[in-house]
Write an enzyme that holds these catalytic residues in place. Structure first.
Site, PDB file in Angstrom:
ATOM      1  N   GLY A  18     -12.649  -5.704  -5.726  1.00  0.00           N
ATOM      2  CA  GLY A  18     -12.764  -5.600  -4.347  1.00  0.00           C
ATOM      3  C   GLY A  18     -13.711  -4.524  -4.349  1.00  0.00           C
ATOM      4  O   GLY A  18     -13.595  -3.371  -3.380  1.00  0.00           O
ATOM      5  N   ALA A  19     -14.158  -4.746  -4.773  1.00  0.00           N
ATOM      6  CA  ALA A  19     -15.069  -3.132  -5.589  1.00  0.00           C
ATOM      7  C   ALA A  19     -16.473  -3.043  -4.826  1.00  0.00           C
ATOM      8  O   ALA A  19     -17.392  -2.102  -5.529  1.00  0.00           O
ATOM      9  CB  ALA A  19     -15.821  -2.862  -7.563  1.00  0.00           C
ATOM     10  N   SER A  20     -17.083  -4.288  -3.578  1.00  0.00           N
ATOM     11  CA  SER A  20     -18.309  -4.199  -3.533  1.00  0.00           C
ATOM     12  C   SER A  20     -18.451  -3.217  -1.838  1.00  0.00           C
ATOM     13  O   SER A  20     -19.656  -2.774  -1.402  1.00  0.00           O
ATOM     14  CB  SER A  20     -18.485  -5.902  -2.902  1.00  0.00           C
ATOM     15  OG  SER A  20     -18.121  -6.452  -2.349  1.00  0.00           O
ATOM     16  N   ASN A  95      -7.316  -4.081  -5.198  1.00  0.00           N
ATOM     17  CA  ASN A  95      -7.838  -3.789  -4.620  1.00  0.00           C
ATOM     18  C   ASN A  95      -8.344  -4.791  -3.403  1.00  0.00           C
ATOM     19  O   ASN A  95      -7.892  -3.745  -2.315  1.00  0.00           O
ATOM     20  CB  ASN A  95      -9.188  -2.201  -4.797  1.00  0.00           C
ATOM     21  CG  ASN A  95      -9.509  -1.943  -3.473  1.00  0.00           C
ATOM     22  OD1 ASN A  95      -9.000  -1.356  -2.345  1.00  0.00           O
ATOM     23  ND2 ASN A  95     -11.445  -2.301  -3.100  1.00  0.00           N
ATOM     24  N   SER A 145      -0.027  -0.939   1.286  1.00  0.00           N
ATOM     25  CA  SER A 145      -0.589  -0.277   2.695  1.00  0.00           C
ATOM     26  C   SER A 145       0.254   0.589   3.288  1.00  0.00           C
ATOM     27  O   SER A 145       1.950  -0.164   3.051  1.00  0.00           O
ATOM     28  CB  SER A 145      -0.557  -0.993   3.817  1.00  0.00           C
ATOM     29  OG  SER A 145      -1.193  -0.401   5.030  1.00  0.00           O
ATOM     30  N   TYR A 159      -0.338  -9.381   6.638  1.00  0.00           N
ATOM     31  CA  TYR A 159      -0.976  -8.365   6.590  1.00  0.00           C
ATOM     32  C   TYR A 159       0.234  -7.371   5.933  1.00  0.00           C
ATOM     33  O   TYR A 159       0.689  -7.090   4.629  1.00  0.00           O
ATOM     34  CB  TYR A 159      -2.047  -7.473   7.125  1.00  0.00           C
ATOM     35  CG  TYR A 159      -2.841  -6.244   6.202  1.00  0.00           C
ATOM     36  CD1 TYR A 159      -3.446  -6.523   5.523  1.00  0.00           C
ATOM     37  CD2 TYR A 159      -2.140  -5.152   6.485  1.00  0.00           C
ATOM     38  CE1 TYR A 159      -4.629  -5.273   4.216  1.00  0.00           C
ATOM     39  CE2 TYR A 159      -2.787  -4.210   6.131  1.00  0.00           C
ATOM     40  CZ  TYR A 159      -3.733  -4.189   5.363  1.00  0.00           C
ATOM     41  OH  TYR A 159      -4.081  -3.420   4.571  1.00  0.00           O
ATOM     42  N   LYS A 163       1.497  -6.666   2.711  1.00  0.00           N
ATOM     43  CA  LYS A 163       1.600  -5.755   1.438  1.00  0.00           C
ATOM     44  C   LYS A 163       3.196  -5.233   1.228  1.00  0.00           C
ATOM     45  O   LYS A 163       2.820  -4.726   0.063  1.00  0.00           O
ATOM     46  CB  LYS A 163       1.064  -4.989   2.624  1.00  0.00           C
ATOM     47  CG  LYS A 163      -0.789  -4.817   3.006  1.00  0.00           C
ATOM     48  CD  LYS A 163      -1.564  -4.871   1.110  1.00  0.00           C
ATOM     49  CE  LYS A 163      -2.580  -4.783   1.631  1.00  0.00           C
ATOM     50  NZ  LYS A 163      -3.066  -4.483   0.357  1.00  0.00           N
TER      51      LYS A 163
END
Length: 253
Positions: A18-20, A95, A145, A159, A163
């Site tokens: 998720g590095a974008s 991530n 989270s 979600y 998490k």
């Protein structure tokens, strides 16, 4: 080794999913500034160029890999690419994630499954692939989270479930891989930090949440990234199986 040296990631190889965008960019930049080469993974590979520039600006080498983390084969390809380029994987920062805010009576099966597939299953596939090649002294940092620990006024069953699942996954992998493989596995539970995900919240929501905090402001992504670097580094060498809330105190109010 001096105390400050323990916090460095000099010449390590760090994989960030998720590095974008959002927090993933902050994690990748911090890892590079701490001395690591960084494998950048995301579905939107075209958006990794900016993150790669930040890694280069810190004097380290980036590798961009198109990866849908919900697909076990693509998670394996991500680690294979890292091994081919750098010959090792020292740190995985799990991530990549998505969020929804759909009332439980209206959420479709596909909507629920998509969140679980990326946030929980994807974290497992990435950890599984990395765990096959990591050497003793390596570390995995899973991004959970505070919504895995508490509620915050939004309908986020998928979600929150995903998490909370990441927290359970963290404990089990730490137990499995600690003595046998020498791999530490920890999680952080971020509170409210501005990101692409929080941009979807209704107007006024984040301000209302900030008023609940012991530290009454939103978090700075650099603060969260510093915590990730610590957990990935030798400074946290005796820490495993833990979930650390980085939340301004919302879990104690």
């Amino acid at each position: 080794m001096s105390v400050l040296d323990r916090f460095r990631l000099t010449d390590k190889v760090v994989v960030v999913t998720g590095a974008s965008s959002g927090l993933g960019v902050a994690f990748a930049q911090a890892a590079a500034e701490a001395g690591a080469d960084v494998v950048l993974a995301a579905r939107r590979v075209d958006r990794l160029a900016g993150t790669a520039d930040l890694v280069r600006a810190a004097g380290r080498t980036p590798l961009s890999v198109a990866t849908d983390i919900a697909d076990p084969a693509q998670a394996q390809h991500m680690i294979d690419a890292a091994m081919e380029q750098f010959g090792k994987v020292d740190v995985l920062i799990n991530n990549a994630g998505v969020g929804t805010a759909v009332p439980a009576t209206r959420e479709t099966a596909d909507e629920f499954r998509q969140v679980i597939d990326i946030n929980l299953n994807g974290s497992y596939w990435a950890a599984q692939a990395a765990g096959r090649v990591m050497q003793p002294g390596s570390a995995i940092v899973n991004i959970s989270s505070v919504l895995g620990l508490t509620t915050a006024g939004l309908p986020q069953a998928a979600y929150a479930a995903s998490k909370a699942g990441v927290i359970g996954l963290t404990r089990d992998l730490a137990q499995q891989w600690g003595a046998r493989k020498g791999i530490r596995v920890n999680a952080i539970a971020p509170g409210f930090f501005r990101s692409e995900m929080t941009d979807q919240y209704k107007d006024g929501y984040l301000d209302a949440m900030a008023a609940r905090l012991v530290i009454p402001r939103l978090g700075d992504p650099a603060e969260l990234a510093a915590t990730v670097v610590w957990l990935a580094s030798d400074a946290a060498g005796y820490v495993t199986g833990q979930t650390l809330a980085v939340d301004g105190g919302i879990t104690i109010t």
